[in-house]
Scaffold this active site. Structure first.
Site, PDB file in Angstrom:
ATOM      1  N   LYS A   1      38.383  31.805  26.656  1.00  0.00           N
ATOM      2  CA  LYS A   1      36.837  30.921  26.334  1.00  0.00           C
ATOM      3  C   LYS A   1      36.623  30.264  27.516  1.00  0.00           C
ATOM      4  O   LYS A   1      35.546  29.782  27.597  1.00  0.00           O
ATOM      5  CB  LYS A   1      37.001  30.341  25.082  1.00  0.00           C
TER       6      LYS A   1
ATOM      7  N   GLU B   1      36.557  44.580  38.128  1.00  0.00           N
ATOM      8  CA  GLU B   1      36.222  43.035  37.581  1.00  0.00           C
ATOM      9  C   GLU B   1      36.359  41.899  38.783  1.00  0.00           C
ATOM     10  O   GLU B   1      37.155  42.167  39.462  1.00  0.00           O
ATOM     11  CB  GLU B   1      37.552  42.926  36.551  1.00  0.00           C
TER      12      GLU B   1
ATOM     13  N   GLU C   1      44.131  47.548  33.091  1.00  0.00           N
ATOM     14  CA  GLU C   1      45.221  46.811  33.869  1.00  0.00           C
ATOM     15  C   GLU C   1      46.848  47.468  33.367  1.00  0.00           C
ATOM     16  O   GLU C   1      47.529  46.183  32.968  1.00  0.00           O
ATOM     17  CB  GLU C   1      45.016  45.506  33.762  1.00  0.00           C
TER      18      GLU C   1
HETATM   19  C1  GAL Z   1      41.806  40.832  33.907  1.00  0.00           C
HETATM   20  C2  GAL Z   1      41.929  41.566  32.580  1.00  0.00           C
HETATM   21  C3  GAL Z   1      40.565  41.023  31.875  1.00  0.00           C
HETATM   22  C4  GAL Z   1      40.639  39.496  31.789  1.00  0.00           C
HETATM   23  C5  GAL Z   1      40.516  39.106  32.996  1.00  0.00           C
HETATM   24  C6  GAL Z   1      40.569  37.507  33.150  1.00  0.00           C
HETATM   25  O1  GAL Z   1      43.079  40.660  34.233  1.00  0.00           O
HETATM   26  O2  GAL Z   1      41.452  42.745  32.844  1.00  0.00           O
HETATM   27  O3  GAL Z   1      40.532  41.547  30.519  1.00  0.00           O
HETATM   28  O4  GAL Z   1      41.565  39.243  31.095  1.00  0.00           O
HETATM   29  O5  GAL Z   1      41.716  39.354  33.662  1.00  0.00           O
HETATM   30  O6  GAL Z   1      40.447  36.936  34.591  1.00  0.00           O
END
Ligand code: GAL
Length: 659
Positions: free
Chosen positions: A347, A298, A142
């Site tokens: 967490k 993600e 990101e």
């Molecule tokens: C994204 C990031 C991850 C984690 C996630 C949590 O922005 O790439 O590493 O932090 O958010 O929602």
């Protein structure tokens, strides 16, 4: 069909690795992103690499048939970099240096950071080039998520070089930036600084160029790593995870440099239209992949930890969200992260394996999703065909939301998402397209609040309409050129002729203000908000009218026949009733209809494979049973359907061969 998530074995005792791999197999996981934030583990001291833990993870994953999207681990520099090279830390617009202790604490222009990152990537690529688990490289993470711009002296010098390259002479810069205003005329590039904290509004073009420069600097970091990987592992695809719903970089400029477009998306739990918001972002991701398949890198199984209130997903929601991304072109659904962290800032963020373990609702839903994705294998590679394009541009967004504009109430994506959501409600899918790209093949192009356009982008729209296309332009579009200088002669500047209208004054509404929108006979349609303008028609005809407010009697919606097409202009931010009416008019004229009619709250998208097979995704976001006139074989239930009945919250992927 990819299924998995970020896997961070460095957070756990070594023995957990085997339990993790067994559980991944059980859940049907086939791709994991390993070690995104593991630089301090890979290289605990400068030039001392400790990769045994990563070897073990790669071997174990391969042993279980799970592919690895191997991170370059450069998204969070280790403490030793800041301690030895404090000049690599980013600086904000006030001149304050940010401290280490979270993540992404680096200046993207720092030659020391870039060099250190490339050394680590070289070591990883040499070590794992031949490893059979390696399926893809995941560069950084990101980019620009936290440090969008850095205002340090190193960045300032790099910005001046970038400006020299862009403008050639300081006179050209002065012309572009309009520096005769407020005595800003530069005599030498050396006098230019980044747009740091200033007494009043900073020069808007200086600000715009600094956004462009910063996007390019992050891209240069990515390309530096990518080039190492390309040289050492020419056959391994390379990605970096985008945030298509954010405005941190110009993703159009990035998307040509990745082999796989991958995107991260997190639902805003309290968003009143969260499914529409998800759908919009997924359509932007497909746009960045130029209509081809992309990967959801993600999302979350349940709550996140960074919203004001982090709502847990309801039973079935995670599956519907995953399918919604798949419907819009994703060839896989991955998550942050595999095992919920025990310590650290995330967490309380959900994961595939929750704190409570595997005898949980979340893990049962994970297993169900894994099994379903395996059944959806035939969908892989199919694409989405639509009649409607929506023009979106990151740079225009920066300008639209700049300082000292007519109103602070125009959010760049607001009108875009409003139109997109209304099309989605009707079961019509929208492609997201870069301004200036060929629109042949579409019936309708939407141009919401595209404040800045180049001559070439405006000409492409005119060509589209001349050739029979329909275009709907909304307020605060076409106003400025690529240097954020107003196009003279009346608004909406670049689009006056195309739309057959001219405004002599922009008349935004006071906070919370509303105007009545009627048809031309005076019947009330709904209300307009945020914006009105003193618009006259010069060739167009009024279709809807602003009945009161600052410019009573002026058009709310106009229609103009040009060439063999039609252009429409919307002068106010429509409420829900007005947007329905506007799209009733425009869609009917353009001949755009949904593949099938759907009840409100049912998402309907068709993907088609090259061999003529349709996959009709149906997602019931409502609390009641619905019936949709689609027949074929439902890959979710394995049964033949027709019509398709979806229980409350149910999903179907109906496959049929198109005659
Ligand atoms: C994204 C990031 C991850 C984690 C996630 C949590 O922005 O790439 O590493 O932090 O958010 O929602």
């Amino acid at each position: 069909m990819r299924f998995g998530g970020d896997y961070n074995p460095e957070q756990w005792p070594p023995a957990t690795l085997h339990e993790d791999v067994d559980l991944m197999k059980r859940a049907g996981v086939n791709l994991v992103t390993v070690g995104v934030f593991s630089w301090a583990w890979c290289e605990p001291r400068p030039d001392e690499f400790e990769l045994d833990w990563l070897d073990r993870a790669m071997d174990a994953l391969h042993g279980a048939g799970i592919g690895v999207d191997l991170a370059t681990a450069t998204a969070s520099p280790p403490p030793w970099l800041a301690a030895r090279h404090p000049e690599t830390l980013p600086v904000d617009a006030t001149g304050a240096r940010l401290w280490p202790g979270s993540r992404q604490a680096y200046c993207p222009s720092s030659p020391v950071f870039r060099d250190r990152a490339r050394r680590l990537v070289t070591r990883l690529a040499e070590r794992y080039a031949e490893h059979p688990a390696l399926e893809m490289w995941h560069v950084g993470n990101e980019y620009a998520c936290h440090v969008t711009q850095c205002w340090c002296d190193v960045s300032a010098a790099a910005f001046r070089s970038w400006l020299r390259e862009r403008y050639g002479s300081v006179e050209a810069l002065n012309e572009a930036w309009g520096t005769s205003f407020w005595s800003q005329r530069y005599d030498d590039f050396d006098e230019v600084v980044p747009p740091r904290l200033t007494p009043s509004f900073v020069n808007p073009t200086q600000r715009l160029d600094f956004r462009r420069f910063s996007s390019d600097e992050h891209l240069a970091c990515y390309l530096g790593e990518r080039d190492v990987l390309r040289r050492l592992t020419p056959d391994v695809p390379i990605t970096t995870n985008f945030m298509a719903n954010r405005d941190v970089v110009d993703y159009w400029a990035w998307s040509d440099h990745v082999d796989v477009v991958s995107n991260d998306h997190y639902v805003q739990g309290e968003h009143p239209r969260k499914e529409a918001d998800l759908a919009f972002t997924a359509d932007v991701s497909r746009g960045l992949a130029r209509g081809g398949p992309w990967l959801l890198m993600e999302h979350s199984t349940s709550a996140v930890n960074w919203q004001p209130r982090n709502l847990a997903k309801r039973p079935g929601e995670m599956l519907r969200h995953s399918l919604a991304h798949l419907a819009r072109g994703a060839d896989g659904a991955l998550f942050f992260q595999w095992r919920q962290s025990r310590a650290g800032a995330e967490k309380y963020h959900s994961a595939l394996v929750p704190h409570a373990g595997t005898e949980t609702r979340v893990f049962r839903e994970v297993e169900r999703l894994g099994a379903l994705l395996a059944d959806l294998e035939p969908v892989v590679g199919s694409t989405v065909a639509t009649d409607v394009a929506l023009l979106l541009d990151w740079q225009a967004g920066w300008v639209c939301e700049g300082d000292a504009t007519p109103t602070c109430d125009v959010a760049y994506r607001d009108c875009a998402q409003l139109l997109h959501a209304e099309l989605m409600r009707r079961g019509i899918t929208t492609d997201v397209v870069r301004p200036g790209e060929d629109l042949g093949g579409y019936r309708l192009a939407l141009v919401p609040t595209l404040t800045m356009v180049t001559d070439a982008q405006a000409a492409a729209l005119t060509d589209f309409v001349d050739g029979g296309g329909h275009v709907l332009v909304t307020y605060f579009s076409g106003i400025v050129d690529e240097h954020d200088r107003v196009r003279l002669g009346g608004y909406p500047g670049a689009f006056r002729d195309l739309l057959g209208v001219v405004s002599e004054e922009l008349c935004p509404l006071p906070a919370g203000g509303a105007v009545t929108v009627t048809d031309t006979s005076g019947a009330v349609v709904g209300s307009g908000h945020v914006w009105t303008e003193d618009l006259q028609v010069t060739g167009a005809e009024p279709v809807l009218v602003l009945a009161d407010g600052p410019v009573p009697g002026r058009p709310a919606l106009t229609r103009h026949e040009v060439g063999s097409g039609t252009s429409w202009y919307l002068t106010t931010r429509p409420d829900d009733r007005t947007v329905v009416r506007v799209l009733d008019e425009v869609l009917a004229a353009a001949g755009v209809v949904p593949p099938v009619p759907v009840p409100d709250g049912v998402e309907s998208v068709v993907r088609r494979s090259a061999d003529g097979r349709d996959f009709h995704f149906l997602i019931n976001h409502t609390d009641g049973e619905v019936e949709v006139p689609v027949s074929g074989t439902d890959l979710v239930s394995g049964r033949d359907t027709g019509p398709t009945v979806l229980p409350a919250g149910g999903v179907a992927v109906v496959s049929r061969t198109v005659p």
